[in-house]
Design an enzyme around this catalytic site. Structure first.
Site, PDB file in Angstrom:
ATOM      1  N   TYR A   1       0.847  -1.206   0.000  1.00 24.85           N
ATOM      2  CA  TYR A   1       0.000   0.000   0.000  1.00 24.85           C
ATOM      3  C   TYR A   1       0.877   1.249   0.000  1.00 24.85           C
ATOM      4  CZ  TYR A   1      -2.629   3.974   1.456  1.00 24.85           C
ATOM      5  OH  TYR A   1      -3.130   5.256   1.500  1.00 24.85           O
TER       6      TYR A   1
ATOM      7  N   SER B   1      -1.535  14.804   6.819  1.00 22.74           N
ATOM      8  CA  SER B   1      -2.565  14.415   5.855  1.00 22.74           C
ATOM      9  C   SER B   1      -3.960  14.490   6.463  1.00 22.74           C
ATOM     10  CB  SER B   1      -2.304  12.981   5.382  1.00 22.74           C
ATOM     11  OG  SER B   1      -3.412  12.496   4.643  1.00 22.74           O
TER      12      SER B   1
ATOM     13  N   TYR C   1      -8.106  17.573   1.823  1.00 27.42           N
ATOM     14  CA  TYR C   1      -8.993  17.114   0.766  1.00 27.42           C
ATOM     15  C   TYR C   1     -10.325  17.795   1.042  1.00 27.42           C
ATOM     16  CZ  TYR C   1      -5.972  13.187  -0.742  1.00 27.42           C
ATOM     17  OH  TYR C   1      -4.955  12.410  -1.240  1.00 27.42           O
TER      18      TYR C   1
ATOM     19  N   HIS D   1       1.492  12.967  -7.089  1.00 31.16           N
ATOM     20  CA  HIS D   1       0.998  12.140  -5.999  1.00 31.16           C
ATOM     21  C   HIS D   1       1.854  10.874  -5.847  1.00 31.16           C
ATOM     22  CE1 HIS D   1      -2.934  12.349  -3.634  1.00 31.16           C
ATOM     23  NE2 HIS D   1      -2.358  11.274  -3.115  1.00 31.16           N
TER      24      HIS D   1
HETATM   25  C1  FNR Z   1       0.633   9.802  -0.464  1.00 33.58           C
HETATM   26  N1  FNR Z   1       0.403  11.087  -0.967  1.00 33.58           N
HETATM   27  C2  FNR Z   1      -0.621  11.838  -0.455  1.00 33.58           C
HETATM   28  N2  FNR Z   1      -0.826  13.108  -0.888  1.00 33.58           N
HETATM   29  C3  FNR Z   1      -1.799  13.876  -0.358  1.00 33.58           C
HETATM   30  O1  FNR Z   1      -1.957  15.028  -0.763  1.00 33.58           O
HETATM   31  N3  FNR Z   1      -2.617  13.373   0.622  1.00 33.58           N
HETATM   32  C4  FNR Z   1      -2.480  12.116   1.108  1.00 33.58           C
HETATM   33  O2  FNR Z   1      -3.215  11.706   1.995  1.00 33.58           O
HETATM   34  C5  FNR Z   1      -1.467  11.296   0.538  1.00 33.58           C
HETATM   35  N4  FNR Z   1      -1.323  10.012   0.944  1.00 33.58           N
HETATM   36  C6  FNR Z   1      -0.256   9.261   0.491  1.00 33.58           C
HETATM   37  C7  FNR Z   1      -0.041   7.995   0.999  1.00 33.58           C
HETATM   38  C8  FNR Z   1       1.071   7.268   0.623  1.00 33.58           C
HETATM   39  C9  FNR Z   1       1.303   5.923   1.206  1.00 33.58           C
HETATM   40  C10 FNR Z   1       1.986   7.812  -0.318  1.00 33.58           C
HETATM   41  C11 FNR Z   1       3.226   7.072  -0.741  1.00 33.58           C
HETATM   42  C12 FNR Z   1       1.757   9.060  -0.857  1.00 33.58           C
HETATM   43  C13 FNR Z   1       1.333  11.673  -1.958  1.00 33.58           C
HETATM   44  C14 FNR Z   1       2.510  12.346  -1.256  1.00 33.58           C
HETATM   45  O3  FNR Z   1       2.109  13.535  -0.632  1.00 33.58           O
HETATM   46  C15 FNR Z   1       3.622  12.740  -2.240  1.00 33.58           C
HETATM   47  O4  FNR Z   1       3.074  13.452  -3.307  1.00 33.58           O
HETATM   48  C16 FNR Z   1       4.412  11.548  -2.779  1.00 33.58           C
HETATM   49  O5  FNR Z   1       4.539  10.524  -1.818  1.00 33.58           O
HETATM   50  C17 FNR Z   1       5.795  12.016  -3.203  1.00 33.58           C
HETATM   51  O6  FNR Z   1       6.496  11.012  -3.811  1.00 33.58           O
HETATM   52  P1  FNR Z   1       7.615  10.084  -3.086  1.00 33.58           P
HETATM   53  O7  FNR Z   1       8.544  10.973  -2.292  1.00 33.58           O
HETATM   54  O8  FNR Z   1       6.860   9.117  -2.245  1.00 33.58           O
HETATM   55  O9  FNR Z   1       8.275   9.478  -4.276  1.00 33.58           O
END
Ligand code: FNR
Length: 346
Positions: free
Chosen positions: A25, A107, A129, A243
């Protein structure tokens, strides 16, 4: 050591300690995971062309971002469900961020309430969100503001949910018992389901402005025309993000999208980038191509899984140390000295 080698080691360590369904996940992306891998590949393609004999002098990484002055241009991206990575969840993440003197973006889907995260003393932004129930959303904004969050980060790349093949294969649809999105708990104590709103438009920025005095950033911009629109709608910052490859598979890598966004924004607001940043050298490349700061998603989750607060602190400190070291080697004293001519694609 190969670039990103240490990040890989931490990731492998996290894989060893996590439930494989939960690891997938956290690690996985949408579709064929082209965008997920593309983010890291884009960094791997770049090479640096350092300048020499630029004189002594310490490296100063200090950076001003909306609502906060940081010792280094590195921010923790908002990620959901930290209690899947570590039993202490976001409280441990925040403690690690505070120890490193960093900034955590909480988040909407955190598994610890924003008030409890704020109790660690970490500097916070809050990722939002916007829910179709605007009264509920306004109450959530008020909670984040009362908890001391310094800015709101409005996620704009999720009109529908991404399709995550790994989760579908595992049948992962439920959080473990007792783990819930605490920021979605309403005044009556019930936890709501997150709704992604396909009707969200630019008017959401003005709506948000009417409900908070906090700076507002938008996260999830890739197209320069949207960057221009964001500035016209009065945002205080833009996060170039896909994302982490979890929404539109096939979307451009963030590093490849960055220069056009930076050009469109023309210095009017800070531009951040996330996606695939795994080392101090990666951070340097993003800064040289015009980012004011980078955000880290998964590397922080792997640090959390392996070492709780200490693991998070170590990931942030390692990356920042490596950034300062690489800055010295390219002949830069401050982030402003980093310019696109230092980066090439051979
Ligand atoms: C996310 N990301 C994300 N973004 C956001 O705006 N709200 C959220 O709740 C989440 N949840 C989330 C969960 C998980 C498990 C991941 C891996 C990512 C996206 C996050 O903010 C971000 O854009 C990316 O994770 C950046 O990329 P890297 O550093 O994981 O490669």
């Amino acid at each position: 050591m190969v670039p990103g080698g240490r990040a890989r080691e931490v990731e492998r360590g996290a894989r060893d300690v996590l439930d494989p369904v939960h690891f997938d996940y956290l690690a996985g992306g949408a579709g064929d995971e082209r965008t997920l891998t593309g983010n890291e590949d884009a960094f791997a393609r770049r090479r640096l062309v350092p300048r020499v004999l630029r004189g002594p002098g310490p490296v100063d990484l200090s950076t001003d971002l909306p609502g906060v002055r940081l010792a280094a241009p590195v921010v923790v991206a908002p990620t959901a469900f930290h209690r899947l990575a570590h039993r202490d969840g976001e409280a441990a993440t925040a403690a690690g961020v505070a120890a490193a003197g960093g900034l955590l973006t909480v988040s909407t889907m955190a598994t610890t309430a924003v008030e409890g995260i704020a109790a660690t003393g970490a500097a916070l932004w809050f990722q939002l969100y916007v829910q179709p129930d605007r009264a509920f959303t306004a109450a959530l904004v008020a909670r984040a503001e009362a908890a001391g969050c310094r800015a709101l980060v409005l996620t704009v790349d999720s009109p529908v949910r991404g399709r995550h093949g790994r989760d579908e294969r595992h049948g992962f649809t439920e959080l473990p018992p007792g783990v819930v999105c605490e920021n979605l708990r309403a005044a009556d104590g019930r936890v709501r389901d997150l709704v992604v709103d396909p009707d969200l438009g630019w008017d959401a920025v003005a709506w948000l402005r009417g409900r908070t005095t906090l700076p507002v950033l938008v996260k999830g911009v890739l197209h320069p025309a949207d960057a221009r629109l964001a500035v016209e709608h009065g945002v205080d910052g833009i996060v170039v993000s896909n994302h982490g490859g979890r929404q539109l598979d096939g979307a451009v890598s963030t590093l490849d999208a960055l220069p056009a966004v930076v050009e469109a924004v023309a210095g009017r607001v800070p531009v951040l980038l996330d996606g695939g940043v795994r080392s101090g050298v990666d951070a340097l490349v993003a800064l040289a191509l015009g980012a004011d700061a980078v955000m880290l998603g998964r590397p922080v989750l792997w640090g959390l899984a392996l070492g709780g607060a200490d693991g998070v602190r170590a990931v942030l400190e390692d990356l920042t140390d490596e950034l300062a070291h690489a800055m010295a080697l390219v002949g830069a004293h401050r982030p402003a000295d980093l310019t696109p001519d230092l980066v090439t694609v051979p």
